[in-house]
Design a protein around this motif. Sequence first.
Motif, PDB file in Angstrom:
ATOM      1  N   TRP A   1      24.898 -28.051 -35.041  1.00 18.48           N
ATOM      2  CA  TRP A   1      26.257 -27.853 -34.526  1.00 18.48           C
ATOM      3  C   TRP A   1      26.298 -27.182 -33.164  1.00 18.48           C
ATOM      4  CZ3 TRP A   1      30.641 -29.667 -36.877  1.00 18.48           C
ATOM      5  CH2 TRP A   1      30.469 -30.204 -38.154  1.00 18.48           C
ATOM      6  N   ASP A   2      25.271 -26.442 -32.813  1.00 15.44           N
ATOM      7  CA  ASP A   2      25.329 -25.643 -31.589  1.00 15.44           C
ATOM      8  C   ASP A   2      24.029 -25.796 -30.826  1.00 15.44           C
ATOM      9  OD1 ASP A   2      25.567 -23.681 -29.623  1.00 15.44           O
ATOM     10  OD2 ASP A   2      26.660 -22.330 -30.948  1.00 15.44           O
ATOM     11  N   LYS A   3      24.123 -26.116 -29.541  1.00 17.41           N
ATOM     12  CA  LYS A   3      22.908 -26.302 -28.745  1.00 17.41           C
ATOM     13  C   LYS A   3      22.117 -25.002 -28.616  1.00 17.41           C
ATOM     14  CE  LYS A   3      23.383 -27.211 -24.408  1.00 17.41           C
ATOM     15  NZ  LYS A   3      23.837 -27.831 -23.137  1.00 17.41           N
ATOM     16  N   ASP A   4      22.777 -23.872 -28.809  1.00 21.27           N
ATOM     17  CA  ASP A   4      22.063 -22.595 -28.754  1.00 21.27           C
ATOM     18  C   ASP A   4      21.067 -22.443 -29.908  1.00 21.27           C
ATOM     19  OD1 ASP A   4      23.410 -21.908 -26.468  1.00 21.27           O
ATOM     20  OD2 ASP A   4      24.922 -20.700 -27.480  1.00 21.27           O
ATOM     21  N   ASP A   5      21.285 -23.241 -30.985  1.00 19.69           N
ATOM     22  CA  ASP A   5      20.329 -23.203 -32.101  1.00 19.69           C
ATOM     23  C   ASP A   5      18.917 -23.533 -31.617  1.00 19.69           C
ATOM     24  OD1 ASP A   5      22.494 -22.715 -33.697  1.00 19.69           O
ATOM     25  OD2 ASP A   5      22.695 -24.781 -34.386  1.00 19.69           O
ATOM     26  N   TRP A   6      18.834 -24.336 -30.583  1.00 25.29           N
ATOM     27  CA  TRP A   6      17.536 -24.791 -30.083  1.00 25.29           C
ATOM     28  C   TRP A   6      16.812 -23.701 -29.297  1.00 25.29           C
ATOM     29  CZ3 TRP A   6      13.982 -27.998 -31.141  1.00 25.29           C
ATOM     30  CH2 TRP A   6      13.017 -28.365 -30.200  1.00 25.29           C
ATOM     31  N   LEU A   7      17.520 -22.704 -28.808  1.00 28.19           N
ATOM     32  CA  LEU A   7      16.909 -21.707 -27.932  1.00 28.19           C
ATOM     33  C   LEU A   7      15.770 -20.967 -28.616  1.00 28.19           C
ATOM     34  CD1 LEU A   7      20.066 -20.238 -26.143  1.00 28.19           C
ATOM     35  CD2 LEU A   7      18.424 -21.924 -25.280  1.00 28.19           C
ATOM     36  N   PHE A   8      15.965 -20.627 -29.904  1.00 32.27           N
ATOM     37  CA  PHE A   8      14.877 -19.931 -30.602  1.00 32.27           C
ATOM     38  C   PHE A   8      13.930 -20.913 -31.281  1.00 32.27           C
ATOM     39  CE2 PHE A   8      18.008 -20.356 -33.967  1.00 32.27           C
ATOM     40  CZ  PHE A   8      17.235 -20.701 -35.063  1.00 32.27           C
ATOM     41  N   LEU A   9      14.452 -22.069 -31.704  1.00 24.70           N
ATOM     42  CA  LEU A   9      13.594 -23.040 -32.378  1.00 24.70           C
ATOM     43  C   LEU A   9      12.537 -23.612 -31.432  1.00 24.70           C
ATOM     44  CD1 LEU A   9      16.055 -25.045 -34.657  1.00 24.70           C
ATOM     45  CD2 LEU A   9      14.169 -23.586 -35.383  1.00 24.70           C
ATOM     46  N   LYS A  10      12.899 -23.790 -30.162  1.00 23.82           N
ATOM     47  CA  LYS A  10      11.925 -24.374 -29.227  1.00 23.82           C
ATOM     48  C   LYS A  10      10.732 -23.440 -29.012  1.00 23.82           C
ATOM     49  CE  LYS A  10      13.977 -22.916 -24.810  1.00 23.82           C
ATOM     50  NZ  LYS A  10      14.554 -23.392 -23.535  1.00 23.82           N
TER      51      LYS A  10
ATOM     52  N   THR B   1      19.939 -34.683 -35.759  1.00 20.98           N
ATOM     53  CA  THR B   1      21.185 -35.398 -36.035  1.00 20.98           C
ATOM     54  C   THR B   1      22.345 -34.451 -35.726  1.00 20.98           C
ATOM     55  OG1 THR B   1      21.527 -34.766 -38.360  1.00 20.98           O
ATOM     56  CG2 THR B   1      20.001 -36.586 -37.916  1.00 20.98           C
ATOM     57  N   THR B   2      23.380 -34.951 -35.099  1.00 17.31           N
ATOM     58  CA  THR B   2      24.473 -34.082 -34.656  1.00 17.31           C
ATOM     59  C   THR B   2      25.748 -34.882 -34.433  1.00 17.31           C
ATOM     60  OG1 THR B   2      25.152 -32.433 -33.002  1.00 17.31           O
ATOM     61  CG2 THR B   2      23.857 -34.317 -32.221  1.00 17.31           C
TER      62      THR B   2
ATOM     63  N   LEU C   1      36.435 -30.497 -38.295  1.00 18.20           N
ATOM     64  CA  LEU C   1      37.722 -29.853 -38.038  1.00 18.20           C
ATOM     65  C   LEU C   1      37.597 -28.339 -38.121  1.00 18.20           C
ATOM     66  CD1 LEU C   1      40.757 -30.212 -37.523  1.00 18.20           C
ATOM     67  CD2 LEU C   1      41.084 -30.398 -39.992  1.00 18.20           C
ATOM     68  N   ASN C   2      36.873 -27.853 -39.123  1.00 13.21           N
ATOM     69  CA  ASN C   2      36.726 -26.409 -39.309  1.00 13.21           C
ATOM     70  C   ASN C   2      35.857 -25.767 -38.238  1.00 13.21           C
ATOM     71  OD1 ASN C   2      38.289 -26.574 -41.627  1.00 13.21           O
ATOM     72  ND2 ASN C   2      36.525 -26.855 -42.975  1.00 13.21           N
ATOM     73  N   ASP C   3      35.039 -26.559 -37.572  1.00 16.08           N
ATOM     74  CA  ASP C   3      34.173 -26.044 -36.515  1.00 16.08           C
ATOM     75  C   ASP C   3      34.920 -25.838 -35.202  1.00 16.08           C
ATOM     76  OD1 ASP C   3      31.465 -25.386 -35.483  1.00 16.08           O
ATOM     77  OD2 ASP C   3      31.747 -27.190 -34.277  1.00 16.08           O
ATOM     78  N   LEU C   4      36.143 -26.357 -35.125  1.00 15.31           N
ATOM     79  CA  LEU C   4      36.899 -26.271 -33.874  1.00 15.31           C
ATOM     80  C   LEU C   4      37.446 -24.866 -33.652  1.00 15.31           C
ATOM     81  CD1 LEU C   4      38.999 -29.574 -34.023  1.00 15.31           C
ATOM     82  CD2 LEU C   4      37.093 -29.087 -32.474  1.00 15.31           C
ATOM     83  N   PRO C   5      37.391 -24.374 -32.409  1.00 16.82           N
ATOM     84  CA  PRO C   5      38.100 -23.125 -32.094  1.00 16.82           C
ATOM     85  C   PRO C   5      39.605 -23.344 -32.199  1.00 16.82           C
ATOM     86  CG  PRO C   5      37.233 -24.147 -30.097  1.00 16.82           C
ATOM     87  CD  PRO C   5      36.685 -24.926 -31.252  1.00 16.82           C
ATOM     88  N   SER C   6      40.357 -22.270 -32.295  1.00 15.20           N
ATOM     89  CA  SER C   6      41.793 -22.359 -32.582  1.00 15.20           C
ATOM     90  C   SER C   6      42.542 -23.247 -31.600  1.00 15.20           C
ATOM     91  CB  SER C   6      42.410 -20.955 -32.585  1.00 15.20           C
ATOM     92  OG  SER C   6      41.891 -20.183 -33.638  1.00 15.20           O
TER      93      SER C   6
ATOM     94  N   ARG D   1      33.380 -35.132 -26.919  1.00 19.21           N
ATOM     95  CA  ARG D   1      31.982 -34.700 -27.031  1.00 19.21           C
ATOM     96  C   ARG D   1      31.622 -34.321 -28.462  1.00 19.21           C
ATOM     97  NH1 ARG D   1      32.539 -32.392 -21.563  1.00 19.21           N
ATOM     98  NH2 ARG D   1      33.433 -30.499 -22.449  1.00 19.21           N
ATOM     99  N   ARG D   2      32.632 -33.902 -29.219  1.00 14.67           N
ATOM    100  CA  ARG D   2      32.411 -33.542 -30.622  1.00 14.67           C
ATOM    101  C   ARG D   2      32.550 -34.752 -31.548  1.00 14.67           C
ATOM    102  NH1 ARG D   2      33.407 -27.949 -32.169  1.00 14.67           N
ATOM    103  NH2 ARG D   2      33.414 -26.610 -30.327  1.00 14.67           N
ATOM    104  N   SER D   3      32.703 -35.932 -30.997  1.00 12.97           N
ATOM    105  CA  SER D   3      32.820 -37.189 -31.754  1.00 12.97           C
ATOM    106  C   SER D   3      34.055 -37.212 -32.646  1.00 12.97           C
ATOM    107  CB  SER D   3      31.560 -37.436 -32.604  1.00 12.97           C
ATOM    108  OG  SER D   3      30.403 -37.447 -31.804  1.00 12.97           O
ATOM    109  N   LEU D   4      35.105 -36.509 -32.257  1.00 14.46           N
ATOM    110  CA  LEU D   4      36.345 -36.490 -33.025  1.00 14.46           C
ATOM    111  C   LEU D   4      37.358 -37.493 -32.497  1.00 14.46           C
ATOM    112  CD1 LEU D   4      36.680 -32.643 -33.559  1.00 14.46           C
ATOM    113  CD2 LEU D   4      36.209 -34.367 -35.294  1.00 14.46           C
ATOM    114  N   LEU D   5      37.352 -37.716 -31.197  1.00 15.63           N
ATOM    115  CA  LEU D   5      38.179 -38.750 -30.575  1.00 15.63           C
ATOM    116  C   LEU D   5      37.253 -39.760 -29.910  1.00 15.63           C
ATOM    117  CD1 LEU D   5      41.073 -36.775 -28.830  1.00 15.63           C
ATOM    118  CD2 LEU D   5      41.162 -37.999 -31.001  1.00 15.63           C
TER     119      LEU D   5
END
Length: 937
Positions: free
Chosen positions: A290-299, A314-315, A424-429, A484-488
């Motif tokens: 869900w978040d590209k920052d997840d890759w910062l520590f995984l790499k 997958t994303t 939908l739940n991942d969206l900011p307000s 970009r979030r594949s919602l539209l």
Amino acid sequence: MADTLFLVLRKIALSLGEAASEKLSTEVVEAASVLTDFEHGMKQIEGEFMILQAFIGQVSTQNVGDRTFDAWLDQVRDVAHQVEDIIDEYNFLTSQAAGIDGFFKRKFRQAKSFAAWRNLSSQIDQVETRIQRLTTLKDRYGISVGEPGRSSTLQYARQLSLSDSSYLSDDTELVGNASEISMLTQWLLTERQDRLIMSILGMGGLGKITIASSIYKNQQIIRMFDCHVWVTLSQNYLVEDLLRQIMKQLMDQRAYMASGIETMSRVRLIEELQSYLQDKKYLIVLDDVWDKDDWLFLKRALVINNRGSRVLVTTRKKDVASLANDGFVVELKVLPYAEAWHLFCQKAFRRLEDKICPPNLRPWAEKIVKKCQGLPLAIVAVGSLLSYRELEEQEWSSLHNQLSWQLANNPELSWIMSVLNLSLNDLPSHLKNCFLYCSLFPEDYKVKRRWICRLWVAEGLVEERGAGTTMEEVAECYLKELTRRSLLEVAERNVHGRASSFQMHDLVRDACLIVANREKFAVVYGDSGITQVNSEVRRLFVQKHARSLKVAAASRIRSLILFDTQVASSWIDDISSNFRLIRVLCLRFANIHQVPAVVPDLLNLHYLDLAHTKVKHIPASLGKLTNLQVLDLRFTYVEQLPWEITNLTKLRHLYVYMLHDVQERIFDCFSATNIPGNICRLKNLQSLQSVSANKDLLTQLGELTLMRSLAIMKMHQNYIAELWDSLARMPSLSRLVIFANSKDEVLNLIKIKPLPNLKFFWLRGRLYEGVLPQMFASFEKLAALKLDCSCLKKDPINSFAHTLNLVYLNLCRAYDGEQLTFRAGWFPKLSSLALVDMECLNSIEIEEGAMKVLHTLEIVGLKSLKIVPRGIKHIKTLQKMVLTDMRKEFMDRLHADDSDIVEHIPDIQSFDSFDSEAGNLHMYTVNTLSKPWLWSV
């Protein structure tokens, strides 16, 4: 729920920022006292709501499905709506007071007027009491922030269960995406030794995990790697837990337990994983990132060891997918109908030996498949459910008619909505509110970019981001983020590739409508089984059956958008009278001849759309709508605006014109509207289309420095200096249309300087001495250009051939000469070229290398052109050629001697615009609606 608080907090901030003391004279002592109490109360509520918003954000993920928490949220939402009502009433009263000036000062002390203001303070007291009650209920029922990590663990388990449903699917029944699977397999098996990162991108339910799992379980692939891991990331997870999951799959259970990994710190876990993978060729599948920052520590943990290792992500998000190596992204689309039908039959009729749909069920089966719109998740789920039903027509028709309800309430299908709701739940307000708004349009509707952005702004859904950026530009950023979030999905692009309209998948729309209705955000009437409108709902979109709609006088509706065009004007008058505090009123295409009488009294109105109606007269009383931001009178019969229109100092977009000739061959094909008064007062105007020129108006335009889009009609030569002086003071002007007063009026632009930020320019009128002004060679950002009735004597092509950003060029009666020449290297980005009604033109020379990316060529009414230009053969990118009103000799050669010139063009169309209704329809579609200067809103 935090989204409702977000919206109300914005309204509170705006109301406090526009203090009523600036609108009302402080001579009125009673007013000063009431307003001071109001502002103090609102600041108190603002502080409480900010804390509530933060609290809900922390606890919502760990209370999914908790009925007690949901009931408490309903109470919070009701309080937030009550505060919104107070703010709207406050804005209404201050606008009313400012509008009646001295009369109000005399009457303010009277009991009735004063009571309305006093009532605001009383309501604020009620709100403060209700907020205290919310705190009591929260504590009583144990709603609190849980232990650290608890929410992420619960969310992970929930999301993993959703992923497992695809991972455990039988890939022997895999349908579609053969080319994507082949490509991924090829990438995994390539002999490249560097570590490759590849990604599968797509909206929820497209089968990303199914495809990844089919590859992961392919023994031919797995044997190529020393070790392999599949790990699903949750939206909220602990880094340490994720690293332990990876290690647990890599090591046998005994070694894992003996290693002490369960108690290791994050740094130690990363070091341990690095050590394990250092000399191995590994395959890691990171599912649902869900978040590209997840890759910062995984790499750091997934070492680069030049052993041919692979990482598959997958994303649903494009920014996450972009982490892949260049060229190693697979973007999934919905299944074509044939594959969707095959997949449905495999699931729905699996008990039948041939798995073929019985003839009596086919009409309903086709409707169900169409409803799923190629989404594999929905096709499999609905098909599997139907496989246990009787093969009877009534059974299947019933499920089709109730499908939206079934998706929300049937346990066998509700997990589809759960998968879709993850996005939908991942969206900011701020994005969630805007996304819900997109779902309110009709099914399969293509929502225009500019229209939705202006609606969002008028609704108060868009935040400001500094003086250098308009809220409309911020809204466009929101749209980009949703895609970009594949919602539209981008449904249409304009000639230079920019998204011009968007669509939402039907099932995603259904999921959003359930949320919108539950949270009282909006209701769509005449769709999705809604039979009545709750008096608490905030927005009402009427799609059909409007005559049966009844709305209470105490309605809290703030927006009405009407799609049902069959209702009588009396119905519109009646229903509009119930919406005293409304912000958005859209009556586009309604059957009305005059502005509804109640409209001038809707003092909170921000958006008024009467486009495509039969309205002829705009009353002076419309000048009372001092909060109005958008006034859309396109394709009405309005030719004169009252001077009071200049009282609308918050107006951002003013559209008023009629198209008299859809083929645009009449010189005055657009109407020109007179605007008396001091237009310089409208300093917030960004769009003005289209107005009749006069020297005073053109001089005042220089005060409108925020202007982005401007259309001037009835232009005289002796106004040129004033116009260009004003245009030079509009640094952001990007779209400009200028029509001369008549076809005989000569415009001298020889000494005119270019406008540095102009992107769209349509100039209609005879040019001085038949010469193209030098400025046309200096429009650095120009993307679309139309020259019309210019009467040029010299081939103009060379003058703007090197305009690097030009993607659309239309020459309509612009040139009186016999030959046009397109040299090699000219127009490097030109995508569309139209050559129209140049009677003397008999030769078009196109050198190889000219217009090397041209997509569409339109040739209209070139009566002297007898042969097909041979250079067309060089334009290999040409996909479409449209020929209208061409002489018979030309058409004969096209189909015979010159057919080899156009044999590479897949789509060639020819029309006679004067001999058939079909031709006229074509001219309207191709020559009008697709053009960048006709300002679709």
